[in-house]
Each structure stands twice: as structure tokens, then as C-alpha cells.
Design a protein around this motif. Structure first.
Motif, short mmCIF file in Angstrom:
data_model
loop_
_atom_site.label_atom_id
_atom_site.label_comp_id
_atom_site.label_asym_id
_atom_site.label_seq_id
_atom_site.Cartn_x
_atom_site.Cartn_y
_atom_site.Cartn_z
N LYS A 429 0.82 -1.21 0.00
CA LYS A 429 0.00 0.00 0.00
C LYS A 429 0.86 1.26 0.00
O LYS A 429 0.42 2.30 -0.49
N ALA A 430 2.05 1.17 0.57
CA ALA A 430 2.87 2.36 0.76
C ALA A 430 3.66 2.75 -0.48
O ALA A 430 4.04 3.91 -0.64
N PHE A 431 3.93 1.78 -1.36
CA PHE A 431 4.77 2.04 -2.53
C PHE A 431 3.98 1.82 -3.81
O PHE A 431 3.05 1.01 -3.86
N ILE A 432 4.38 2.52 -4.87
CA ILE A 432 3.85 2.24 -6.19
C ILE A 432 4.87 1.41 -6.95
O ILE A 432 5.99 1.20 -6.49
N ALA A 433 4.50 0.96 -8.12
CA ALA A 433 5.27 -0.07 -8.82
C ALA A 433 6.73 0.31 -9.06
O ALA A 433 7.61 -0.55 -9.00
N ASP A 434 7.02 1.58 -9.32
CA ASP A 434 8.40 1.95 -9.62
C ASP A 434 9.18 2.39 -8.39
O ASP A 434 10.21 3.04 -8.50
N GLY A 435 8.69 2.06 -7.21
CA GLY A 435 9.46 2.25 -5.99
C GLY A 435 9.28 3.57 -5.28
O GLY A 435 9.96 3.82 -4.27
N TRP A 436 8.37 4.41 -5.73
CA TRP A 436 8.12 5.67 -5.05
C TRP A 436 7.23 5.43 -3.84
O TRP A 436 6.27 4.67 -3.89
N PHE A 437 7.56 6.11 -2.74
CA PHE A 437 6.82 5.97 -1.49
C PHE A 437 5.74 7.04 -1.38
O PHE A 437 6.00 8.23 -1.57
N HIS A 438 4.51 6.59 -1.08
CA HIS A 438 3.39 7.51 -0.85
C HIS A 438 3.53 8.15 0.54
O HIS A 438 3.41 7.46 1.55
N SER A 439 3.76 9.46 0.60
CA SER A 439 3.86 10.10 1.91
C SER A 439 2.51 10.43 2.52
O SER A 439 2.38 10.55 3.74
N GLY A 440 1.47 10.61 1.65
CA GLY A 440 0.18 11.05 2.15
C GLY A 440 0.16 12.53 2.50
O GLY A 440 -0.81 13.02 3.09
N ASP A 441 1.22 13.25 2.11
CA ASP A 441 1.32 14.68 2.41
C ASP A 441 1.13 15.50 1.15
O ASP A 441 1.57 15.11 0.06
N LEU A 442 0.50 16.65 1.31
CA LEU A 442 0.30 17.58 0.21
C LEU A 442 1.46 18.58 0.20
O LEU A 442 1.83 19.11 1.25
N GLY A 443 2.02 18.81 -0.98
CA GLY A 443 3.12 19.75 -1.07
C GLY A 443 3.35 20.18 -2.50
O GLY A 443 2.63 19.78 -3.42
N ALA A 444 4.37 21.00 -2.69
CA ALA A 444 4.71 21.49 -4.03
C ALA A 444 6.22 21.58 -4.14
O ALA A 444 6.91 21.97 -3.19
N LEU A 445 6.75 21.21 -5.30
CA LEU A 445 8.17 21.41 -5.56
C LEU A 445 8.46 22.90 -5.70
O LEU A 445 7.67 23.65 -6.29
N VAL A 446 9.61 23.31 -5.18
CA VAL A 446 10.10 24.66 -5.38
C VAL A 446 11.24 24.65 -6.39
O VAL A 446 11.35 25.52 -7.25
N ASP A 447 12.07 23.63 -6.31
CA ASP A 447 13.19 23.42 -7.23
C ASP A 447 13.56 21.95 -7.09
O ASP A 447 12.98 21.22 -6.28
N GLU A 448 14.54 21.50 -7.85
CA GLU A 448 14.95 20.10 -7.74
C GLU A 448 15.45 19.82 -6.33
O GLU A 448 16.35 20.47 -5.82
N GLY A 449 14.82 18.83 -5.68
CA GLY A 449 15.20 18.46 -4.33
C GLY A 449 14.70 19.40 -3.26
O GLY A 449 15.05 19.25 -2.09
N VAL A 450 13.89 20.39 -3.62
CA VAL A 450 13.37 21.37 -2.67
C VAL A 450 11.85 21.37 -2.78
O VAL A 450 11.30 21.44 -3.88
N PHE A 451 11.17 21.32 -1.65
CA PHE A 451 9.72 21.28 -1.68
C PHE A 451 9.15 22.02 -0.48
O PHE A 451 9.82 22.21 0.54
N ALA A 452 7.93 22.47 -0.63
CA ALA A 452 7.18 23.10 0.44
C ALA A 452 6.09 22.15 0.90
O ALA A 452 5.28 21.69 0.08
N PHE A 453 6.07 21.81 2.16
CA PHE A 453 5.01 20.99 2.74
C PHE A 453 3.80 21.88 3.01
O PHE A 453 3.94 22.99 3.54
#
Length: 570
Positions: A429-453
Motif C-alpha cells: 500500500k505504501a509504494f507504487i510499482a516503480d518504488g516511489w513511497f506515498h507520503s500522504g502529504d500535500l506539497g509542491a516542488l520549489v526546485d529540484e530536491g526542494v519542496f514546500a510541505f
């Protein structure tokens, strides 16, 4: 709905060396978890690794050499007791240096630790016994008038698993328990010996071994037990130490329980830097402030609930906290901004909002030191090393979204949970097929490797077709001079549209009119963001976990629904 105000152009990379940015790590990250402590002891065995708090309140310095010798001795006792590869050891200890020694010694046996908070109730302990199936429980003896042994007995009686052995830990400055047999819950009991000479060499462990597990928040039922491998722990500890800027001369406050991910990652970062852990087995704001002032604490990590208690105690009796350089704060109760301003104005402390969880580690991201305030005080930031990748996807379509658009935060990297103890299906339930983890958190990318929660996805409000962060409304309510704290939740109205409902705890002796609070919101917020109703309450419903005290949004939603139904029936 927009992401928190962050200056994208100003977001600079953390000053992370090559070993934490994905290059050769051989010279920086130890070969196994015990090696982190071992290399400190070899480099300078007399340097202080931790400051313990004795039962009489006195400070007990623990050198690197002493902590390492204790770890070696304990690892040998674990070997003799049959603890080996793949086994689980539950560590039910407060913030004593013993908890650190147990983590390193258990890892030396190729086994893993599940921390148990000293405030856990019987149901929570039973859940840990059922899921983690520990062969051994390290139990604090006679700690803070808590009947931990009685709780363990009842949990063992409820559990469907065989009873564990018990190791009775006396605590800082106390002699070993002379007769541990009284703590036998069916699997035997013993007391760790006090090392008197160098024990045999430590056993081996590997970077791929599970070494620690944390309970998740359990907001949708009983918590999961998120386990991590040594490679992730070590890589993260080194990166956190470097990006925060901790060095050997620093003193790091360890007030959050080491059994939780925020306390654990803070302590590991301090040790990775060779700094001193200032351990607090019981949180008392005045005692913590006295210790911070006396020892010259330089770094603090905590939720805004913890920092608020420090601020209130300091205002009642100020101390010299001029050594305090950095605060990493998690916004659990919406008070981070005012606390960041307090720390800055009173001591010159730089505050950064942080992001983390039991499943992706605490301090997975925080804002660089040169990110301007107030953006630096919000949740999120730059990931602490290049091995961690983050993306934002549309929660409905799964489409990856560009910077500035909000969706679910997803992660990959060594920081991400490696297993769920006792629940193999949880990973599906926590991962999708290509290995990404579902955090369940809403956010937005600001730049590569940078995000706002922004918020938990379940807490976001869709008002008049717009996605709204409830924190925007909460901040406006909290700015009212009669409001101590505020929280906003959404409930469905008769027409199916979401209605925003505010709950306010007034300042002591104040009783603002709910209608005036709605008018106050309407002065600066768009009309559709003004809450449909505002209710005054005496206190927020909260839950206390290993990482801090959080407001129970689900309880507020139930209160909102009930009050709405009551208003329609009158």
C-alpha cells in the motif's frame, strides 16, 4: 491554493560534502552502525559523548570510551543470551545513554531495535509485542514512578506471542539490579553487568541489516512499525550533521524520546558530528532551560508544542541562551512562526522548518540557512543529500507535476522505510510499482530536491472548488489578540460542499464573539475562505506521541459535525 511563500531563487544547496551528495562514502560513513561510536572512541576516548541526568537531578558525563565499552560488554551479553541476526529487541527506556548503548550493541548482533515510549499504554505495548515479536525487552527499572513492569506483564498476557526475556536496566549512576528475577514475565530476566574491563571484540553487522524501527502516528488505526537499514541510518546521520552544521564543540539537546524518529535522528546526527548529546529523560521546561543555559546548548530539534513550553517557561524566568544557534521545528500546532520570532529576537537563534516522518526519517529536509524568513520557518526544505529524490504527483491521475503545483509528495532513497514489522502487506500500500513511497502529504516542488510541505492530504479543504490549506485560515484566527490557538477542519454540508469550521482556544480571561472572529477573517481572506462557523473551546483535543503533541483533527471534525447537526435541529 498556493504553496508557502518561498523565494525559489534564494534556495541554495546545503553545504553538503561529496560523501553526502552521492560520491564515495567509504571515508565518511562507517561500515556498520556500531562503527559510528567505535571511531569516536578511538579518536578521542575521553571526550564527552553524552550528558546523563541522574535520579537526583545531577548531570553525569559519559565519555565516548565509556559508552563504547558499555556497548562492547552489552553486545557480548546479547551474544551469550542468544540474540542474533534478524532478532528484534524492544528498548523501553527513557533518554538515558543506556538507550544509545543498546542501539549500537543490538546492531552489533545483526538484530534490530524497536523503541517503546515510556508513556505508551498497554494496548500500544501489546501491539508492539504482536507485530515486532521481540525476543528481549530492555526495561527501565523504577523510572519516574511509572509501573512499566506492570504494563509489560499485562501486555504479555494479552499478546499471542511467546513472552520475551527482560533485561532490567538500572539507569544512570545506579548500580545494576541485584535480583532481576522479579521482572521475569515468562521468558527469563537478567540485569546488564557494569563493565569493569575491556570485553571481547564486538560482533559484525552489515549495512543491509535492519537496525531500528519506529511506530508511525497511527492516525488511521494502530500504528505501523516502520523499520530501516543501517545504510539509511548512517547516511542520514552524516548528512544531517553536515547540513545542520554540527561539530565536535557543539551540544545538542535530546529532549524528544530516542524511541521516536525525531529524537533518534537528532541523537544520531549529534554523534555523527562528534558533538555531545544533552539527554533529558523527563521533559520539564524549567529543567531543560536550566540545562540549556548551564551547558551552552547550541542545537535544538522539536515540535512547536515542545518549543512553546520552553518559550513560556523562559518568559516567566529568563535564562542566558545565547549559545543557542539553530532550531529545527516541526509545525504540529501552528505556532512555529511566532516561536521562530521569539528565538531570533531573544537569542539570535536561526530557525528552520523541518520535514520528516517515521517512514522517511525526521530531518529528511529543512530550509537552508540563507533562505529568507518567514519562508524558512515553514515545513519542507531541501533534502539533506542527493540520494533522496522527491517528486509531486496528482493524487488522482498519478501524473508528475511541475514546480509550483500541489499534489502528493513522494520519495525514493535510503531514508525510505525498508520494511514494516509484522505487516508485509503494508509495503504494498505504501509504494507504487516503480518504488516511489506515498507520503500522504500535500506539497509542491520549489526546485529540484526542494519542496514546500502544505498539510496532510486528508486535512486539505476544497472550498468553492478551490483547494485551501487550513493553516491559512488558522494563522488569521491566531492573529486576533483574544485567540491563543486555532484549528480549522472541513465537514460536508447538506449540499455536499465542504464547510470550513474553526475551533478557537481563547487567551486566558478572554471570550471573543464567534461572529467577530468571522468578521476578522473576512478583513483579509477571500470570502470563500471565511469559516462557516467558529466555536470557542477550553482546550484542543490532542494526542501525545514520541515526536510531540499533535491536535486531533479527526476529533474536531466529529465535534464540528455534531454541532452542525445540533444547530439544524434547534
Amino acid at each position: 491554493m498556493s504553496a508557502p511563500d518561498v523565494d525559489r531563487a534564494a534556495v541554495a544547496p546545503h553545504a553538503v560534502p561529496a560523501h553526502a551528495r552521492g560520491a564515495d562514502t567509504a571515508d565518511q560513513v562507517p561500515a556498520d552502525l556500531p562503527g559510528l561510536l567505535g571511531r569516536l572512541a578511538r579518536r578521542d576516548p575521553d571526550r564527552i559523548a553524552a550528558l546523563d541526568k541522574g535520579r537526583d537531578g545531577t548531570t553525569i558525563p559519559v565519555s565516548r570510551g565509556e559508552l563504547w565499552q558499555r556497548t562492547l560488554s552489552l553486545a557480548e551479553e546479547l551474544r551469550t543470551g542468544g540474540i542474533g541476526a534478524g532478532d528484534c529487541v524492544a528498548v523501553w527506556l527513557p533518554n538515558w545513554s543506556d538507550a544509545l548503548a543498546w542501539q549500537f550493541a543490538v546492531a552489533a548482533r545483526g538484530a534490530h531495535v524497536i523503541g517503546i515510549n515510556t508513556r505508551y499504554n498497554v494496548d500500544e505495548v501489546t501491539h508492539v509485542l504482536d507485530r515486532a515479536r521481540p525476543r528481549l525487552v530492555a526495561l527501565a527499572h523504577d523510572f519516574h514512578d511509572l509501573d512499566l513492569l506492570g504494563g509489560l506483564r499485562e501486555a504479555v498476557a494479552r499478546s499471542t506471542n511467546p513472552p520475551p526475556a527482560v533485561a532490567v536496566v538500572a539507569g544512570p549512576g545506579a548500580p545494576a539490579v541485584a535480583d532481576p528475577s522479579a521482572s521475569d514475565v515468562g521468558g527469563g530476566a537478567w540485569a546488564p553487568a557494569t563493565p569493569v574491563s575491556a570485553p571481547p571484540g564486538i560482533g559484525g553487522s552489515g549495512l543491509d541489516d535492519l537496525v531500528v524501527a519506529f511506530t508511525t502516528s497511527g492516525s488511521t488505526g494502530m500504528p505501523k512499525l516502520a523499520a530501516h537499514r543501517a545504510h539509511g541510518v548512517l547516511t542520514h546521520a552524516v548528512a544531517d550533521a553536515t547540513t545542520i552544521g554540527i561539530d565536535e564543540a557543539d551540544l545538542v539537546l535530546c529532549a524528544l524520546p530516542l524511541s521516536g524518529v525525531f529524537g533518534y535522528n537528532t541523537g544520531m546526527a549529534a554523534l555523527a558530528a562528534g558533538a555531545t548529546c544533552v539527554l533529558q529523560p523527563v521533559f520539564d521546561a524549567d529543567t531543560v532551560l536550566d540545562d540549556m543555559a548551564h551547558h551552552g546548548v547550541t542545537h535544538v530539534v522539536g515540535g512547536d508544542d515542545l518549543v512553546l513550553r520552553l518559550a513560556e517557561a523562559w518568559k516567566a524566568r529568563p535564562r542566558d541562551l545565547s549559545a543557542w544557534r539553530w532550531l529545527g521545528v516541526a509545525d504540529f500546532q501552528g505556532r512555529s512562526r511566532e516561536l521562530a520570532e521569539w528565538a531570533r529576537d531573544a537569542f539570535g537563534t536561526a530557525t528552520a522548518g523541518v520535514y520528516g516522518s517515521s517512514e522517511v526519517f525526521a530531518l529528511t529536509a529543512f530550509w537552508p540557512h540563507d533562505e529568507p524568513a518567514p519562508g524558512r520557518w515553514t515545513g519542507g526544505g531541501r533534502v539533506v543529500h542527493d540520494g533522496i529524490t522527491v517528486r509531486v504527483v496528482d493524487p488522482v491521475t498519478g501524473e508528475e507535476l511541475p514546480p509550483g503545483q500541489e499534489g502528493e509528495l513522494q520519495f525514493r532513497g535510503p531514508n525510505v522505510v525498508d520494511a514494516y514489522l509484522g505487516d508485509d502487506s503494508a509495503a504494498t500500500k505504501a509504494f507504487i510499482a516503480d518504488g516511489w513511497f506515498h507520503s500522504g502529504d500535500l506539497g509542491a516542488l520549489v526546485d529540484e530536491g526542494v519542496f514546500a510541505f502544505v498539510c496532510r492530504m486528508g486535512d486539505a479543504l476544497r472550498l468553492r472548488g478551490f483547494l485551501v490549506d487550513p493553516a491559512e485560515i488558522e494563522r488569521r484566527l491566531a492573529e486576533h489578540p483574544d485567540v491563543f490557538t486555532a484549528r480549522v477542519v472541513g465537514i460536508p454540508g447538506p449540499d455536499g460542499d465542504t464547510r470550513a469550521i474553526g475551533f478557537v482556544v481563547p487567551e486566558e480571561g478572554r471570550a471573543p464573539e464567534p461572529a467577530s472572529l468571522r468578521d476578522w477573517c473576512a478583513e483579509t481572506l477571500a470570502r470563500f475562505k471565511v469559516p462557516d462557523a467558529v466555536h470557542l473551546i477550553d482546550a484542543m483535543p490532542t494526542t501525545s506521541g514520541t515526536n510531540g503533541t499533535k491536535i486531533r483533527a479527526a476529533t474536531l471534525r466529529e465535534w464540528a459535525r455534531q454541532r452542525f447537526e445540533d444547530s439544524r435541529s434547534t
